[in-house]
Design an enzyme around this catalytic site. Structure first.
Site, PDB file in Angstrom:
ATOM      1  N   HIS A 478     -15.422  -8.767 -23.657  1.00  0.00           N
ATOM      2  CA  HIS A 478     -16.406  -8.013 -22.877  1.00  0.00           C
ATOM      3  C   HIS A 478     -17.482  -8.944 -22.313  1.00  0.00           C
ATOM      4  CE1 HIS A 478     -19.007  -4.402 -22.050  1.00  0.00           C
ATOM      5  NE2 HIS A 478     -19.946  -5.320 -22.191  1.00  0.00           N
ATOM      6  N   GLU A 479     -18.098  -9.720 -23.197  1.00  0.00           N
ATOM      7  CA  GLU A 479     -19.186 -10.593 -22.738  1.00  0.00           C
ATOM      8  C   GLU A 479     -18.666 -11.686 -21.813  1.00  0.00           C
ATOM      9  OE1 GLU A 479     -22.112  -9.673 -23.036  1.00  0.00           O
ATOM     10  OE2 GLU A 479     -21.846  -8.147 -24.579  1.00  0.00           O
ATOM     11  N   HIS A 482     -18.596 -10.374 -18.348  1.00  0.00           N
ATOM     12  CA  HIS A 482     -19.914 -10.547 -17.711  1.00  0.00           C
ATOM     13  C   HIS A 482     -20.084 -11.988 -17.226  1.00  0.00           C
ATOM     14  CE1 HIS A 482     -21.771  -6.689 -18.389  1.00  0.00           C
ATOM     15  NE2 HIS A 482     -21.735  -6.768 -19.705  1.00  0.00           N
ATOM     16  N   HIS A 485     -18.432 -12.656 -14.045  1.00  0.00           N
ATOM     17  CA  HIS A 485     -19.150 -12.041 -12.925  1.00  0.00           C
ATOM     18  C   HIS A 485     -20.167 -13.036 -12.358  1.00  0.00           C
ATOM     19  CE1 HIS A 485     -21.006  -7.933 -11.491  1.00  0.00           C
ATOM     20  NE2 HIS A 485     -20.481  -8.619 -10.500  1.00  0.00           N
TER      21      HIS A 485
END
Length: 696
Positions: A478-479, A482, A485
């Site tokens: 998940h991180e 990010h 991104h």
């Protein structure tokens, strides 16, 4: 003649790393000390004030370059100092940094409002916005101008002087309250430890949980074993410990962070923050804070958010109640003479997982080594986006545990640096997050990003690898989503770089990335036993993936209850004489919260919402984005290849690289060809068969 004071001041400035050029752009962490921040912030605020004053007083007619681009180029020193400070304040703090944080938070709010309430500056922005169609701007410049105009308008730039003054006072106070809130939670987390004395206290705990507890004790210079309030410490304890009395003790401490009634109690802080947010919204012309916040989000209205949450709540609650009844039957079958309680849920859920799914979390963890899961995340990025990751040992870091990789494009071009800070420690706030030390941009040159992931995994024992639960591995992916991104961002202007998007869109790249972890193509390659080196057996892998929706009623209920509480709290128009404990009780009673489940984040430690307020009235965003990510991964499934090059290219161009360069709905449609419905979300959580029979 220079005075001795001037000489001393010049010497101090010369020795301050923040006033030097950093050839690589990477902060020289080994030479940065707490005493450097005060002078650096002072100089940075003054420099930025002067830059803004010059833009506002420019005698030339406003243009995009002399106003918007000039604002984007300003504040560089402040950005540098702030970014370093916030990494240290979150990941490796100390009493000196905590004191600076309390001082700086209201000053930053005051500084920001001084810019946003500058009438001459807003006049220039307003002129540009009103004439934007005739300015010949690129699409990206149009978006940047729109963001500046909205930011100023939403901050009260068009209001009278009295309203501006009150808004500034509110913002300054909210900044101080948010800092106090987070420091109180940290203090409670640092103050608590459950010491396990002897074999009886360790009953039921597998070897890796014991090793992590021993490591936590060693970090505190203690003998034996310690359970802390870090999620990666307390959750496995609640999952495996057969000592019901100790489970209750640990659970009560965990849910009582910020709720102890003493100097670290956060309830009065919450009450004041809720009042001030409501007042701020009213000053800006909104019915409630929720209306204000959501007006600049994909959701747009509280009604839209409530509609999604209600649609998911009913089937999730039905599933959770059925699971509760099954666990209560298990308690009775074992001869337990007690009612199932919240501190029992994880323990009996794990027993049911073994019985019904033939999956033992303790049997899975030996295959989920931290280093291999990092490799898996990198491999996925290489297959999707052509990225390569090369370990760097020459980059300064803030703690010896921090690892750094250089990120390269397929053609070998430098893309940025990625910092991974994975282990729990007492100097770190709990949770997991992504941040940056520098954002990608092209305005001030071809600037590559410096991207940080922070986790709180329990470190393996001496000489042993760190083993992850499947939830831990999902958090890592998940991180890292990010991080991608930010790393893949390809825009010109800092204000729309990377994760600078609406909150209910920012979780799409992170939650979407989790889907690759759940695929056999990844797990068969990277889930290998830490001792034998053998790949995870096909049968165990099959059972693991088949059990993905196990306990999803619980997971959904604990999350949605927190999201509904957040929305209801910020939908109050009148919050005078507000009592958060009574309000929490009333909201949970109204939605029919099962008493055997606690909210994922109870109000006194709900940092997403009250520690700075990044997710205030927006905690729903994870589920809003889940609607998007469940549908988005479907594009790869429909292509018949989870690494399909054409789909990955669209994903890179319209989601990961695009930042905030367009409206998020337009970006999603450019990738997928349409907007999604919640159907894929409900299927993914195993709730779709319940939704048709439940009231929405």
């Amino acid at each position: 003649m220079h005075s001795m004071t001037d000489v001393a001041s010049a010497a101090a400035a010369a020795a301050n790393p923040f006033f030097e050029d950093w050839p690589s752009g990477t902060p020289p962490f080994g030479r940065i000390a707490p005493e450097h921040f005060g002078p650096a912030f002072d100089a940075a605020f003054a420099q930025h004030d002067a830059e803004v004053a010059a833009i506002a007083a420019d005698p030339a007619a406003p243009s995009f370059d002399n106003t918007i681009a000039a604002l984007e180029l300003g504040g560089r020193l402040l950005g540098r100092v702030s970014d370093v400070f916030h990494v240290l304040a979150g990941a490796h703090t100390n009493p000196a940094l905590l004191a600076i944080e309390r001082d700086i938070a209201p000053r930053r709010a005051r500084h920001r409002d001084g810019i946003l309430h500058n009438a001459a500056l807003f006049d220039r922005i307003d002129t540009l916005y009103r004439t934007r169609a005739s300015l010949g701007l690129t699409d990206e410049q149009q978006r940047v101008l729109e963001r500046y105009y909205l930011d100023f308008k939403r901050a009260g730039a068009a209001l009278g002087s009295d309203a501006k003054a009150r808004l500034a006072a509110i913002n300054e106070r909210l900044a101080s309250l948010g800092t106090a809130f987070s420091q109180n939670v940290l203090a409670d987390e640092q103050a608590y430890m459950l010491r396990l004395e002897g074999e009886a206290d360790l009953a039921g705990l597998p070897d890796d949980v014991r090793a992590a507890a021993r490591s936590a004790a060693q970090e505190r210079a203690l003998e034996g074993y310690v359970i802390t309030l870090s999620r990666s410490s307390v959750e496995p304890f609640l999952q495996y410990s057969s000592r019901r009395d100790l489970r209750e003790k640990a659970f009560r401490a965990w849910i009582a962070r910020g709720d102890g009634g003493g100097t670290t109690d956060n309830k009065a802080i919450i009450a004041e923050m809720v009042r001030l947010r409501a007042e701020r919204a009213a000053l800006l012309g909104y019915a409630t804070f929720a209306h204000y916040r959501l007006d600049d989000a994909m959701a747009k209205t509280p009604q839209a958010v409530r509609g999604l949450l209600d649609q998911v709540w009913a089937p999730a609650r039905a599933r959770a109640l059925a699971d509760r009844d099954a666990m209560a039957a298990l308690v009775r079958a074992e001869g337990g003479n007690f009612e199932l309680a919240a501190h029992d849920w994880r323990y009996y859920a794990e027993k049911r997982r073994k019985l019904e799914c033939d999956v033992d979390e303790a049997a899975i963890k030996p295959y989920l080594q931290l280093d291999r899961m990092i490799e898996a995340a990198f491999y996925t990025a290489q297959r999707l986006f052509g990225l390569k990751f090369e370990r760097r040992l020459d980059v300064p870091v803030w703690h010896p545990d921090v690892a750094v990789w250089e990120v390269l494009d397929a053609d070998g071009r430098h893309r940025g640096l990625f910092f991974g800070d994975y282990f729990a420690r007492s100097s770190k706030r709990s949770g997991a997050w992504m941040t940056t030390l520098r954002d990608q941009e092209k305005l001030a040159g071809d600037i590559s990003p410096l991207v940080v992931n922070v986790m709180n995994f329990s470190k393996g024992g001496e000489g042993e690898p760190t083993l992850l639960s499947f939830d831990d591995a999902r958090t890592l992916f998940h991180e890292f989503g990010h991080a991608l991104h930010a790393l893949l961002s390809d825009v010109t202007y800092p204000i729309i770089s990377g994760t600078s998007v609406q909150t209910d869109f920012v979780e799409l790249p992170s939650q979407l990335y989790e889907h690759w972890l759940e695929r056999s193509e990844i797990l068969q390659r990277f889930a290998v036993h830490h001792r034998s080196g053998a790949a995870i057996p096909d049968d165990l892998l099959r059972r693991l993936l088949a059990a993905r929706t196990f306990n999803q009623g619980f997971a959904t209920v604990e999350y949605v209850a927190s999201a509904l509480f957040d929305l209801e709290l910020h939908s109050l128009a009148d919050s005078q004489s507000f009592d958060v404990a009574k309000f929490e009780e009333a909201v949970l009673a109204r939605i029919g919260m099962p008493r055997e489940i606690a909210m994922r984040h109870r109000p006194p430690h709900f940092a997403h919402v009250f520690s700075g307020g990044g997710y205030a009235s927006a905690y729903y965003s994870y589920m809003w984005s889940e609607v998007l990510d469940a549908d988005a991964f479907g594009a790869f499934e429909e292509a018949g290849d989870i690494f399909d090059p054409a789909t990955a290219r669209r994903l890179r161009d319209h989601v990961y690289a695009a930042g905030g360069s367009r409206d998020p709905a337009a970006l999603y449609e450019a990738f997928r060809g349409r907007l999604p419905t919640p159907d894929a979300l409900l299927r993914g959580r195993g709730l779709s068969e319940l939704s048709a029979n439940e009231p929405g």
